[in-house]
Design a protein around this motif. Structure first.
Motif, mmCIF file in Angstrom:
data_model
loop_
_atom_site.group_PDB
_atom_site.id
_atom_site.type_symbol
_atom_site.label_atom_id
_atom_site.label_comp_id
_atom_site.label_asym_id
_atom_site.label_seq_id
_atom_site.Cartn_x
_atom_site.Cartn_y
_atom_site.Cartn_z
ATOM 1 N N LEU A 87 11.564 7.637 -8.860
ATOM 2 C CA LEU A 87 10.725 6.570 -8.324
ATOM 3 C C LEU A 87 9.258 6.894 -8.566
ATOM 4 N N ALA A 94 8.423 6.274 -12.143
ATOM 5 C CA ALA A 94 8.485 4.863 -12.536
ATOM 6 C C ALA A 94 7.303 4.067 -12.018
ATOM 7 N N LEU A 95 6.796 4.414 -10.837
ATOM 8 C CA LEU A 95 5.769 3.577 -10.210
ATOM 9 C C LEU A 95 4.354 3.992 -10.557
ATOM 10 N N PRO A 116 1.514 1.510 -3.109
ATOM 11 C CA PRO A 116 1.264 0.788 -4.359
ATOM 12 C C PRO A 116 -0.150 0.214 -4.412
ATOM 13 N N ALA A 133 3.147 -5.482 -8.891
ATOM 14 C CA ALA A 133 4.198 -4.963 -9.776
ATOM 15 C C ALA A 133 4.760 -3.654 -9.238
ATOM 16 N N GLN A 134 3.904 -2.791 -8.707
ATOM 17 C CA GLN A 134 4.398 -1.538 -8.124
ATOM 18 C C GLN A 134 5.197 -1.808 -6.855
ATOM 19 N N ALA A 188 7.014 -4.476 -6.372
ATOM 20 C CA ALA A 188 8.301 -4.976 -6.871
ATOM 21 C C ALA A 188 9.183 -3.838 -7.349
ATOM 22 N N GLY A 189 8.595 -2.855 -8.029
ATOM 23 C CA GLY A 189 9.374 -1.705 -8.473
ATOM 24 C C GLY A 189 9.939 -0.919 -7.310
ATOM 25 N N ALA A 190 9.152 -0.752 -6.256
ATOM 26 C CA ALA A 190 9.633 -0.040 -5.072
ATOM 27 C C ALA A 190 10.769 -0.788 -4.398
ATOM 28 N N ARG A 202 12.905 -2.889 -5.803
ATOM 29 C CA ARG A 202 14.118 -2.783 -6.649
ATOM 30 C C ARG A 202 14.753 -1.405 -6.496
ATOM 31 N N TRP A 203 13.947 -0.350 -6.447
ATOM 32 C CA TRP A 203 14.490 0.999 -6.261
ATOM 33 C C TRP A 203 15.228 1.090 -4.927
ATOM 34 N N GLY A 248 13.105 -8.316 -6.015
ATOM 35 C CA GLY A 248 12.045 -7.736 -6.817
ATOM 36 C C GLY A 248 11.228 -8.732 -7.612
#
Length: 482
Positions: free
Chosen positions: A10, A13-14, A47, A51-52, A54-56, A58-59, A170
């Motif tokens: 994570l 990715a972020l 974040p 976008a960050q 959204a990534g969190a 989804r994770w 996400g």
């Protein structure tokens, strides 16, 4: 893969701060305004973009980790932090930008109210909002938003144009009257249950304001008369450009502005905030102050920005809090007797700041009217619960510092709240300490509740965002609603 390895993935990715227990900044990030809440999230993500976020999200979905969202961290129930969950800490998302052609300001979902107020003052504009500068813009707005300007210009949600939201799957979506309008409606008053609000766009008022403030305290034997007049005048009698607050308090021993015989006694405070011309203030508010001889009084004129910071010391960080709230539809004499009786039994200590006596401070009971512009919005226009049928918003509860003070204050608050239940119809969601039972949602939102649940199922069927005060889909699975 171990959870530590997944957290490491994570972090890669972020490309933003991802903090675990034992790392620098973890305890500071998990500590919130109500320090009675002491919880340890699995991981804290900070974040700097939608976008960050959204990534969190989804994770968390992929790894079966619950999600909480921190803006200002002011929620009394501590909904922004949970043991073993991912806390998405939005405070890096706090910048404000302006579109003066459209008459709007857009501010990040992690901004504090003071950041919005200061940015607006620099631009010569105003957005009606709350009354404590370190409150989060996000939590305040998603619950409705009451403040000093509400009677004159409505609640904060009445000025909301759009919200950028990260949904449970996400996606980054826009919610407005034209785009995802059902979601926009739900977010304007019951918004803590639908996603991560990464930015808010408000239509501003193209001017700043200056308040005429009058504040007085009255002795114990005047409290009933003052409260009765406040009841009869504040909602129907006061003009729209006046907001009034009544509070029952004990005078702290360190308030040397008061004569010694009144220190340690129970008194009533009344404050009026008048937004008109100074020479109109006396005729607008003097009836409220003619009910008894004050034991302390003050009159002054202050810019809106300064007034917005007036209570910060009294709602300072580091205290422990427990509140109950109610939308009062009536306040008969027997309710006044109940309020006075319970106020006299308050088991806590007065903890108001000694540096100032502000128009707004912590106390066993506080009380302010709705009406004015707040009550002229169509009931169905927002999801705010019972904003038109109720006449006053009341809060009761207390603050403490030491462990042995906690239980007596909580027990007293619950008994007091039960005694006030015959006069209430719902409550203002931002003023409640308890995460509600499922049936509390219908009590808070009335006939709007079923529509809120339907929208929740459309955007978050698996109930990822379930840490708000009211869980709209308790113990509901996809199979149960298919």
């Amino acid at each position: 893969m171990s959870i530590q390895a997944r957290i490491a993935s994570l972090r890669l990715a972020l490309d933003c701060p991802v903090i675990e227990s034992g790392q620098p900044g973890y305890d500071r990030a998990r500590t919130i305004w109500n320090v009675d809440i002491d919880r340890r999230p699995l991981v804290i993500v900070q974040p700097a973009s939608a976008a960050q976020v959204a990534g969190a999200v989804r994770w968390a979905a992929d790894n079966g980790v619950e999600v909480t969202v921190r803006g200002g961290g002011h929620n009394l129930a501590g909904s922004c932090v949970r043991d073993g969950a991912m806390m998405i800490d939005l405070r890096a998302l706090s910048a404000a930008s302006y579109d003066h052609e459209a008459g709007t300001v857009t501010i990040g979902g992690g901004a504090a109210l003071g950041q919005l107020d200061r940015a607006n003052a620099a631009q010569g504009v105003t957005v009606p909002a709350g009354t404590v500068s370190h409150t989060g813009v996000g939590g305040l707005t998603l619950g409705g938003g009451n403040g000093y300007l509400s009677r004159l210009h409505g609640m904060t949600v009445d000025h909301l144009v759009s919200i950028e939201l990260v949904t449970a799957d996400g996606r980054i979506v826009e919610a407005s009257q034209d785009e995802n309008p059902d979601l926009f409606w739900a977010l304007r008053g019951a918004g803590h249950n639908y996603g991560v609000a990464t930015s808010f766009t408000f239509r501003y008022l193209p001017r700043t304001f200056t308040a005429n403030v009058r504040h007085a305290f009255y002795a114990a034997d005047s409290r009933a008369d003052v409260l009765r007049f406040f009841r009869d005048w504040s909602y129907d009698g006061a003009p729209d450009d006046v907001t009034t607050y009544a509070r029952l308090v004990e005078v702290p021993p360190y308030w040397t502005s008061f004569a010694p015989e009144f220190r340690g006694t129970n008194v009533i405070s009344v404050a009026t905030i008048h937004w008109g011309e100074p020479d109109h203030e006396d005729s607008a508010v003097s009836p409220m102050f003619a009910q008894a001889d004050p034991i302390w009084e003050r009159r002054y004129r202050t810019p809106h920005l300064e007034l917005q910071h007036a209570c910060d010391d009294d709602f300072r960080q580091g205290l422990k809090h427990y509140w109950r709230a109610g939308n009062l539809v009536r306040f008969p004499d027997e309710a006044i007797d109940t309020v006075l009786s319970f106020s006299d039994e308050y088991p806590g200590r007065p903890l108001q700041a000694s540096s100032t006596i502000a128009p707004h401070f912590t106390c066993p009971f506080q009380f302010f009217p709705r009406g004015g512009a707040t009550g002229r919005v169509a009931p169905e226009a927002t999801s705010v619960g019972e904003r038109n049928s109720s006449k006053w918003v009341s809060t009761l509860g207390g603050e403490w510092e030491f462990a042995d003070e906690r239980e007596p204050i909580i027990e007293w608050t619950r008994r007091f709240d039960d005694a006030m239940s015959p006069y209430k119809d719902g409550a203002y969601v931002n003023f409640m300490s308890d995460a509600g039972k499922p049936e509390a949602g219908r009590w808070l939102y009335g006939d709007k509740f079923d529509r809120l649940v339907a929208i929740k199922r459309e955007y978050d069927l698996d109930n990822m965002f379930n840490s708000g005060l009211i869980d709209l889909l308790p113990k509901t699975t996809s199979a149960e609603v298919a």
